[in-house]
Design a protein around this motif. Structure first.
Motif, mmCIF file in Angstrom:
data_model
loop_
_atom_site.group_PDB
_atom_site.id
_atom_site.type_symbol
_atom_site.label_atom_id
_atom_site.label_comp_id
_atom_site.label_asym_id
_atom_site.label_seq_id
_atom_site.Cartn_x
_atom_site.Cartn_y
_atom_site.Cartn_z
ATOM 1 N N GLU A 155 -2.891 7.854 -8.520
ATOM 2 C CA GLU A 155 -3.616 6.680 -8.985
ATOM 3 C C GLU A 155 -4.979 6.627 -8.309
ATOM 4 O O GLU A 155 -5.392 5.614 -7.781
ATOM 5 C CB GLU A 155 -2.817 5.423 -8.669
ATOM 6 C CG GLU A 155 -1.493 5.366 -9.353
ATOM 7 C CD GLU A 155 -0.754 4.095 -9.026
ATOM 8 O OE1 GLU A 155 -1.393 3.023 -9.051
ATOM 9 O OE2 GLU A 155 0.440 4.173 -8.749
ATOM 10 N N LYS A 156 -5.676 7.722 -8.344
ATOM 11 C CA LYS A 156 -6.931 7.855 -7.615
ATOM 12 C C LYS A 156 -7.985 6.841 -8.051
ATOM 13 O O LYS A 156 -8.855 6.475 -7.282
ATOM 14 C CB LYS A 156 -7.469 9.279 -7.768
ATOM 15 C CG LYS A 156 -8.626 9.566 -6.874
ATOM 16 C CD LYS A 156 -9.041 11.001 -6.979
ATOM 17 C CE LYS A 156 -10.235 11.258 -6.093
ATOM 18 N NZ LYS A 156 -10.682 12.613 -6.147
ATOM 19 N N GLY A 157 -7.902 6.366 -9.276
ATOM 20 C CA GLY A 157 -8.918 5.474 -9.793
ATOM 21 C C GLY A 157 -9.185 4.235 -8.960
ATOM 22 O O GLY A 157 -10.323 3.911 -8.678
ATOM 23 N N HIS A 158 -8.158 3.546 -8.504
ATOM 24 C CA HIS A 158 -8.421 2.275 -7.839
ATOM 25 C C HIS A 158 -7.534 1.977 -6.637
ATOM 26 O O HIS A 158 -7.768 1.024 -5.917
ATOM 27 C CB HIS A 158 -8.291 1.133 -8.848
ATOM 28 C CG HIS A 158 -8.813 -0.164 -8.321
ATOM 29 N ND1 HIS A 158 -10.138 -0.376 -8.056
ATOM 30 C CD2 HIS A 158 -8.172 -1.304 -7.983
ATOM 31 C CE1 HIS A 158 -10.295 -1.599 -7.589
ATOM 32 N NE2 HIS A 158 -9.115 -2.191 -7.541
ATOM 33 N N SER A 159 -6.504 2.761 -6.420
ATOM 34 C CA SER A 159 -5.557 2.367 -5.383
ATOM 35 C C SER A 159 -5.968 2.863 -3.996
ATOM 36 O O SER A 159 -6.419 3.984 -3.821
ATOM 37 C CB SER A 159 -4.155 2.860 -5.718
ATOM 38 O OG SER A 159 -4.176 4.189 -6.141
ATOM 39 N N LEU A 160 -5.811 1.985 -3.055
ATOM 40 C CA LEU A 160 -6.053 2.289 -1.645
ATOM 41 C C LEU A 160 -4.725 2.149 -0.923
ATOM 42 O O LEU A 160 -3.995 1.187 -1.131
ATOM 43 C CB LEU A 160 -7.077 1.303 -1.072
ATOM 44 C CG LEU A 160 -7.397 1.421 0.417
ATOM 45 C CD1 LEU A 160 -8.113 2.748 0.709
ATOM 46 C CD2 LEU A 160 -8.251 0.252 0.865
ATOM 47 N N TRP A 161 -4.423 3.119 -0.094
ATOM 48 C CA TRP A 161 -3.217 3.102 0.713
ATOM 49 C C TRP A 161 -3.619 3.080 2.177
ATOM 50 O O TRP A 161 -4.550 3.783 2.583
ATOM 51 C CB TRP A 161 -2.368 4.341 0.450
ATOM 52 C CG TRP A 161 -1.688 4.340 -0.881
ATOM 53 C CD1 TRP A 161 -2.254 4.586 -2.099
ATOM 54 C CD2 TRP A 161 -0.315 4.091 -1.134
ATOM 55 N NE1 TRP A 161 -1.316 4.497 -3.090
ATOM 56 C CE2 TRP A 161 -0.108 4.200 -2.522
ATOM 57 C CE3 TRP A 161 0.765 3.782 -0.307
ATOM 58 C CZ2 TRP A 161 1.137 4.017 -3.106
ATOM 59 C CZ3 TRP A 161 2.011 3.609 -0.899
ATOM 60 C CH2 TRP A 161 2.191 3.719 -2.277
ATOM 61 N N VAL A 196 1.533 1.562 3.022
ATOM 62 C CA VAL A 196 1.586 0.492 2.020
ATOM 63 C C VAL A 196 0.432 0.658 1.028
ATOM 64 O O VAL A 196 -0.651 1.119 1.376
ATOM 65 C CB VAL A 196 1.506 -0.917 2.661
ATOM 66 C CG1 VAL A 196 2.714 -1.175 3.528
ATOM 67 C CG2 VAL A 196 0.241 -1.101 3.446
ATOM 68 N N LYS A 197 0.714 0.265 -0.211
ATOM 69 C CA LYS A 197 -0.329 0.248 -1.227
ATOM 70 C C LYS A 197 -1.027 -1.096 -1.127
ATOM 71 O O LYS A 197 -0.393 -2.153 -1.164
ATOM 72 C CB LYS A 197 0.252 0.430 -2.624
ATOM 73 C CG LYS A 197 -0.801 0.483 -3.698
ATOM 74 C CD LYS A 197 -0.184 0.711 -5.060
ATOM 75 C CE LYS A 197 -1.260 0.735 -6.123
ATOM 76 N NZ LYS A 197 -0.679 0.908 -7.457
ATOM 77 N N CYS A 198 -2.334 -1.061 -1.016
ATOM 78 C CA CYS A 198 -3.120 -2.286 -0.864
ATOM 79 C C CYS A 198 -3.283 -2.998 -2.203
ATOM 80 O O CYS A 198 -3.187 -2.386 -3.266
ATOM 81 C CB CYS A 198 -4.507 -1.950 -0.303
ATOM 82 S SG CYS A 198 -4.450 -1.071 1.266
ATOM 83 N N ALA A 199 -3.551 -4.280 -2.122
ATOM 84 C CA ALA A 199 -3.854 -5.058 -3.322
ATOM 85 C C ALA A 199 -5.192 -4.593 -3.895
ATOM 86 O O ALA A 199 -6.009 -3.999 -3.193
ATOM 87 C CB ALA A 199 -3.924 -6.544 -2.968
ATOM 88 N N GLU A 200 -5.415 -4.852 -5.157
ATOM 89 C CA GLU A 200 -6.671 -4.434 -5.788
ATOM 90 C C GLU A 200 -7.884 -5.072 -5.135
ATOM 91 O O GLU A 200 -8.977 -4.520 -5.169
ATOM 92 C CB GLU A 200 -6.634 -4.748 -7.286
ATOM 93 C CG GLU A 200 -5.729 -3.820 -8.065
ATOM 94 C CD GLU A 200 -5.844 -4.020 -9.556
ATOM 95 O OE1 GLU A 200 -6.924 -4.432 -10.040
ATOM 96 O OE2 GLU A 200 -4.854 -3.753 -10.253
ATOM 97 N N CYS A 252 -4.323 -3.580 5.332
ATOM 98 C CA CYS A 252 -5.301 -3.586 4.250
ATOM 99 C C CYS A 252 -6.074 -4.899 4.328
ATOM 100 O O CYS A 252 -5.478 -5.942 4.581
ATOM 101 C CB CYS A 252 -4.603 -3.533 2.893
ATOM 102 S SG CYS A 252 -3.464 -2.178 2.635
ATOM 103 N N VAL A 253 -7.379 -4.834 4.102
ATOM 104 C CA VAL A 253 -8.186 -6.054 4.123
ATOM 105 C C VAL A 253 -9.268 -5.993 3.037
ATOM 106 O O VAL A 253 -9.749 -4.927 2.699
ATOM 107 C CB VAL A 253 -8.851 -6.281 5.508
ATOM 108 C CG1 VAL A 253 -7.809 -6.590 6.562
ATOM 109 C CG2 VAL A 253 -9.680 -5.090 5.936
ATOM 110 N N PRO A 254 -9.655 -7.156 2.485
ATOM 111 C CA PRO A 254 -10.701 -7.177 1.450
ATOM 112 C C PRO A 254 -12.091 -6.921 2.006
ATOM 113 O O PRO A 254 -12.948 -6.367 1.322
ATOM 114 C CB PRO A 254 -10.594 -8.578 0.856
ATOM 115 C CG PRO A 254 -9.854 -9.390 1.848
ATOM 116 C CD PRO A 254 -9.032 -8.460 2.670
#
Length: 126
Positions: free
Chosen positions: A16-22, A39-43, A69-71
Motif C-alpha cells: 500500500e505504498k500510495g498512502h500508508s505509513l507504518w 502499527v499502521k498509522c491513520a491517514e 504515529c503522529v500527524p
C-alpha cells in the motif's frame, strides 16, 4: 523463518505504498527491544516519532522510550540538568527503529575511546 519475516515486511511496506505509513509503537519502555510492535498509522498521521525521557546522570540514569504515529512533529532536545527529553521525527515507514540518541552517542564515544586507545598503543610502540 527470518527470510519469511523479511519477505512479509517488504510486502507490507510496498503493498500500500500510495498512502500508508507504518511505525513502531510503544509507551514508556525501558528498552528499545520492547518497542518493536508495528502499527499502521491513520491517514492523518504523517510522521513516526521517538520520544526519549532520561532521568538522572551517568551510571544512575534511566530512560523511558515512547514511539508512535503522529500527524505533526517537531524535533527538540530539552536538558533540565537532572534529566532530558528528546523528540525525533521521521516520515517513512519503520523509520523510528532506533532507540535513544543518548544511547547512540554513548556508543560512539565508547568506540572513539577504543580507537584512541589503539592509536596510542601503536604510536608508542608497546
Amino acid at each position: 523463518m527470518k527470510t519469511l519475516c523479511i519477505a512479509l515486511l517488504v510486502a507490507v511496506v510496498f503493498a500500500e505504498k500510495g498512502h500508508s505509513l507504518w511505525c513502531y509503537r510503544c509507551e514508556d519502555e525501558p528498552s528499545n527491544w520492547n518497542c518493536m510492535k508495528m502499527v499502521k498509522c491513520a491517514e492523518t498521521d504523517k510522521f513516526c516519532s521517538t520520544i526519549v525521557t532520561t532521568v538522572g546522570r551517568d551510571k544512575n540514569s534511566s530512560y523511558k522510550l515512547s514511539k508512535k504515529c503522529v500527524p505533526s512533529c517537531t524535533e527538540n532536545f530539552i536538558d533540565i540538568g537532572s534529566g532530558s527529553v528528546s523528540t525525533n521525527c521521521c516520515n517513512s515507514s519503520f523509520c523510528n527503529f532506533s532507540g535513544a540518541n543518548s544511547v547512540k552517542t554513548s556508543s560512539v564515544m565508547v568506540a572513539g575511546g577504543i580507537l584512541a586507545s589503539f592509536f596510542y598503543i601503536f604510536r608508542s610502540g608497546w
